[in-house]
Design a protein around this motif. Structure first.
Motif, PDB file in Angstrom:
ATOM      1  N   ALA A   1      -5.234   8.052   9.263  1.00 37.17           N
ATOM      2  CA  ALA A   1      -5.444   6.882   8.541  1.00 37.17           C
ATOM      3  C   ALA A   1      -4.333   6.777   7.652  1.00 37.17           C
ATOM      4  O   ALA A   1      -3.689   7.711   7.267  1.00 37.17           O
ATOM      5  CB  ALA A   1      -6.919   6.902   7.757  1.00 37.17           C
ATOM      6  N   THR A   2      -4.140   5.550   6.958  1.00 40.70           N
ATOM      7  CA  THR A   2      -3.242   5.457   5.905  1.00 40.70           C
ATOM      8  C   THR A   2      -3.881   5.730   4.505  1.00 40.70           C
ATOM      9  O   THR A   2      -5.097   5.515   4.702  1.00 40.70           O
ATOM     10  CB  THR A   2      -2.540   4.107   5.685  1.00 40.70           C
ATOM     11  OG1 THR A   2      -3.619   2.979   5.545  1.00 40.70           O
ATOM     12  CG2 THR A   2      -1.926   3.671   7.061  1.00 40.70           C
ATOM     13  N   ALA A   3      -3.362   5.858   3.409  1.00 40.26           N
ATOM     14  CA  ALA A   3      -4.151   6.032   2.205  1.00 40.26           C
ATOM     15  C   ALA A   3      -4.870   4.932   1.861  1.00 40.26           C
ATOM     16  O   ALA A   3      -5.998   5.241   1.499  1.00 40.26           O
ATOM     17  CB  ALA A   3      -3.074   6.270   1.132  1.00 40.26           C
ATOM     18  N   GLU A   4      -4.542   3.806   2.306  1.00 37.85           N
ATOM     19  CA  GLU A   4      -5.074   2.438   1.699  1.00 37.85           C
ATOM     20  C   GLU A   4      -6.629   2.587   2.665  1.00 37.85           C
ATOM     21  O   GLU A   4      -7.268   1.864   2.252  1.00 37.85           O
ATOM     22  CB  GLU A   4      -4.306   1.193   2.170  1.00 37.85           C
ATOM     23  CG  GLU A   4      -3.043   1.164   1.269  1.00 37.85           C
ATOM     24  CD  GLU A   4      -2.028   2.053   1.519  1.00 37.85           C
ATOM     25  OE1 GLU A   4      -2.100   2.468   2.657  1.00 37.85           O
ATOM     26  OE2 GLU A   4      -1.157   2.170   0.748  1.00 37.85           O
ATOM     27  N   GLN A   5      -6.444   2.953   3.893  1.00 33.42           N
ATOM     28  CA  GLN A   5      -7.461   3.116   4.557  1.00 33.42           C
ATOM     29  C   GLN A   5      -8.851   4.093   4.324  1.00 33.42           C
ATOM     30  O   GLN A   5      -9.833   3.758   4.860  1.00 33.42           O
ATOM     31  CB  GLN A   5      -7.336   3.452   6.140  1.00 33.42           C
ATOM     32  CG  GLN A   5      -6.655   2.258   6.726  1.00 33.42           C
ATOM     33  CD  GLN A   5      -5.836   2.535   8.114  1.00 33.42           C
ATOM     34  OE1 GLN A   5      -5.665   3.568   8.418  1.00 33.42           O
ATOM     35  NE2 GLN A   5      -5.632   1.567   9.003  1.00 33.42           N
ATOM     36  N   PHE A   6      -8.262   4.979   3.592  1.00 32.31           N
ATOM     37  CA  PHE A   6      -9.506   5.858   3.142  1.00 32.31           C
ATOM     38  C   PHE A   6      -9.747   6.037   1.640  1.00 32.31           C
ATOM     39  O   PHE A   6     -10.473   6.904   1.136  1.00 32.31           O
ATOM     40  CB  PHE A   6      -9.363   7.339   3.829  1.00 32.31           C
ATOM     41  CG  PHE A   6      -8.131   8.123   3.473  1.00 32.31           C
ATOM     42  CD1 PHE A   6      -8.342   9.010   2.365  1.00 32.31           C
ATOM     43  CD2 PHE A   6      -6.947   8.092   4.011  1.00 32.31           C
ATOM     44  CE1 PHE A   6      -7.126   9.677   1.908  1.00 32.31           C
ATOM     45  CE2 PHE A   6      -5.819   8.826   3.905  1.00 32.31           C
ATOM     46  CZ  PHE A   6      -6.080   9.460   2.628  1.00 32.31           C
ATOM     47  N   ASP A   7      -8.618   5.643   0.850  1.00 29.89           N
ATOM     48  CA  ASP A   7      -8.736   5.748  -0.627  1.00 29.89           C
ATOM     49  C   ASP A   7      -8.525   4.436  -1.328  1.00 29.89           C
ATOM     50  O   ASP A   7      -8.010   4.627  -2.598  1.00 29.89           O
ATOM     51  CB  ASP A   7      -7.709   6.715  -1.104  1.00 29.89           C
ATOM     52  CG  ASP A   7      -7.883   7.314  -2.308  1.00 29.89           C
ATOM     53  OD1 ASP A   7      -9.036   7.864  -2.669  1.00 29.89           O
ATOM     54  OD2 ASP A   7      -7.055   7.225  -3.385  1.00 29.89           O
ATOM     55  N   ALA A   8      -9.030   3.292  -0.849  1.00 27.26           N
ATOM     56  CA  ALA A   8      -8.845   2.061  -1.542  1.00 27.26           C
ATOM     57  C   ALA A   8     -10.014   1.481  -1.991  1.00 27.26           C
ATOM     58  O   ALA A   8     -11.167   1.913  -1.577  1.00 27.26           O
ATOM     59  CB  ALA A   8      -8.146   1.202  -0.629  1.00 27.26           C
TER      60      ALA A   8
END
Length: 523
Positions: free
Chosen positions: A320-327
């Motif tokens: 996952a991208t950072a945006e997908q798990f920490d947004a």
């Protein structure tokens, strides 16, 4: 070894109490010093039981000027000028939020306490106006900027996640409470928020332009939790004690602790982090048990996994991208951010070319606890029955009785209640995955998570069993796939016997049908 009495801070979240009562403390004050002297508005996300509340309490003690509590710590050496600031500390985890009035009561109770100290104007008739008045008067009365510490800010939203109408009302209350903060920057010395998830449409994240989210930053990755270096230096005595209690060497105990409680990563280049709650419980009990799951997995998370039809086999290795798990999120609909932020998944790798993170279970404790929590939800059988079957499967395989193992597996599926009428292949594969993952807590088991590997490989002392399952097909086709894909080739150089097992699952009867067993000659 001379008997040493060590007091472990299990459930102790107050820094002053911890220091005054001689509890074990792993010094994080060098990072606290950096935090308070680098910026002034922060957000930190960490899983439950990782020391967020103790960190907030440490910040409260520092900003309250309690220099004596930091004697012997890094802060004593680093800080040359101590000041006493007015501190407003709010902990939203003190209540369960079954309705909006419970949230109103918690906020009102805290505001009343602050107003006893700093006063209240008659015109201040909303949460936002009252908080604004408190901050301004605290600044005017003390001549010092105000410190605001908000712990577990997202508890009300998490509690109401399955009730959209209630959550909308709760968000409105929270927005009103936090809304003055942006306009009062000149009155604020420091603002620190902790939580698990980041909810959008909250004035905290949308309006505080100078908010620094340090959750994924390398420099603060170890601000909560215990690193390998800290374990082997500051907790060396504790390792020696648990090693002696379990008749292990020092290095064997380190390896045991690492397998069970290590493996968390909170940034791209983060060193391994141990769960402090589990680690201290292990030291206190002198046992390597599964402590993190003593309160169980949240029901809403299990329901979310089922409703989203998420393939739980991907939890061993997903990207996952950072945006997908920490947004920030408006509503919790995707399991991945929740699984990461709650500590069920952690960062295991990073690909800078594609800016992709690899996420997986952090350690044995989390994998076992989570699988055990999921199993009853997918098979609707009591956990005790699941454990009985799994142990029986292993006992059969230990003596090489594969037929008995598969007969037991047939009985297991036959015992699943009839209302489970899902006949999709993925559903059965999920249950097989859960079964073999549970077996993996007792013996060495590889479970299929990628192309080119059998559904399951069980490694016993004298034999390696390679399983391939088909639905409404034939055992011969399953064996043909093992051979054509070369699933067992890598094991043929092993001294143990290699056995290929093709199994067909009959969706009409919802249990195992035929199977075929073939021993593989060594090369």
């Amino acid at each position: 070894m001379e008997k040493i009495v060590r007091r472990y801070p299990i459930g102790v979240q107050n820094f002053e109490d911890l220091r005054n009562t001689n509890y074990v403390y792993v010094d994080k004050t060098d990072l606290v010093y950096k935090l308070v002297h680098s910026n002034k508005v922060y957000f930190l996300s960490r899983p439950r039981r990782f020391g967020k509340s103790l960190l907030v309490s440490t910040l409260e003690a520092y900003f309250s000027g309690k220099k004596e509590l930091f004697k012997g710590l890094a802060m004593e050496r680093l800080e040359k000028e101590w000041y006493v600031y007015p501190v407003l500390h709010m902990d939203f985890s003190i209540s369960k939020y079954m309705n909006a009035d419970m949230l109103r009561s918690v906020i009102n109770n805290r505001l009343v306490e602050w107003e006893k100290v700093y006063g209240r104007e008659e015109s201040e008739n909303t949460f936002s106006l009252r908080l604004k008045g408190i901050i301004q008067r605290a600044y005017e009365q003390t001549g010092m900027q105000v410190v605001i510490l908000i712990d577990e800010y997202d508890s009300p939203m998490l509690d109401s996640n399955n009730d959209m109408e209630l959550q909308a009302e709760i968000r409105g209350i929270m927005r009103d409470f936090f809304s003055p903060l942006k306009a009062l920057g000149q009155y604020l010395r420091f603002l620190f928020l902790t939580g698990i998830s980041k909810f959008s449409q909250m004035s905290i994240f949308s309006e505080l332009n100078n908010l620094q989210n340090i959750s994924l930053r390398d420099e603060y990755s170890a601000i909560c939790g215990i690193t390998e270096k800290e374990l082997r230096s500051e907790l060396k005595t504790d390792i020696e004690i648990i090693a002696q209690a379990n008749e292990e060497t020092y290095e064997e105990a380190c390896a045991h602790l690492k397998l069970q409680y290590d493996g968390y990563h909170f940034s791209k280049r983060c060193e391994d982090i141990y769960n402090p709650f589990s680690l201290f419980n292990a030291f206190a009990s002198k046992n390597y048990e599964n402590f993190w799951f003593s309160t169980g997995t949240p029901t809403f998370l299990i329901e979310l996994l089922k409703q989203s039809q998420f393939d739980i086999r991907e939890l061993d290795n997903t990207t996952a991208t950072a945006e997908q798990f920490d947004a920030p999120t408006n509503a919790i609909t995707d399991p991945i951010p929740v699984l990461y932020q709650s500590g069920y998944l952690t960062i295991k790798g990073y690909d800078p070319d594609f800016e992709l993170y690899t996420l997986a279970y952090p350690n044995k404790e989390v994998r076992k606890g989570f699988i055990e929590s999921l199993m009853p939800a997918y098979v609707h059988l009591p956990a005790r029955e699941n454990t009985f079957y799994v142990v029986s499967f292993i006992k059969d395989l230990r003596v090489g009785n594969i037929d008995s193992c598969l007969e037991r597996m047939r009985s297991f599926f036959a015992s699943i209640p009839n209302q489970l009428n899902n006949k999709e292949e993925k559903h059965y594969q999920t249950i097989f995955y859960l079964l073999f993952r549970l077996m993996g807590q007792y013996v060495d088991v590889e479970v299929n998570t990628a192309i080119g590997r059998a559904d399951a490989v069980v490694k016993m002392q004298n034999a390696i069993y390679v399983f391939e399952f088909k639905v409404d097909d034939t055992p011969d086709d399953a064996l043909a796939q093992i051979n054509s894909k070369g699933y067992s080739i890598s094991y043929q150089a092993d001294h143990r016997a290699v056995v290929n097992i093709g199994v067909n699952f009959d969706s009409a009867t919802r249990t195992i049908g035929d199977w075929k067993i073939v021993s593989v000659p060594h090369t």
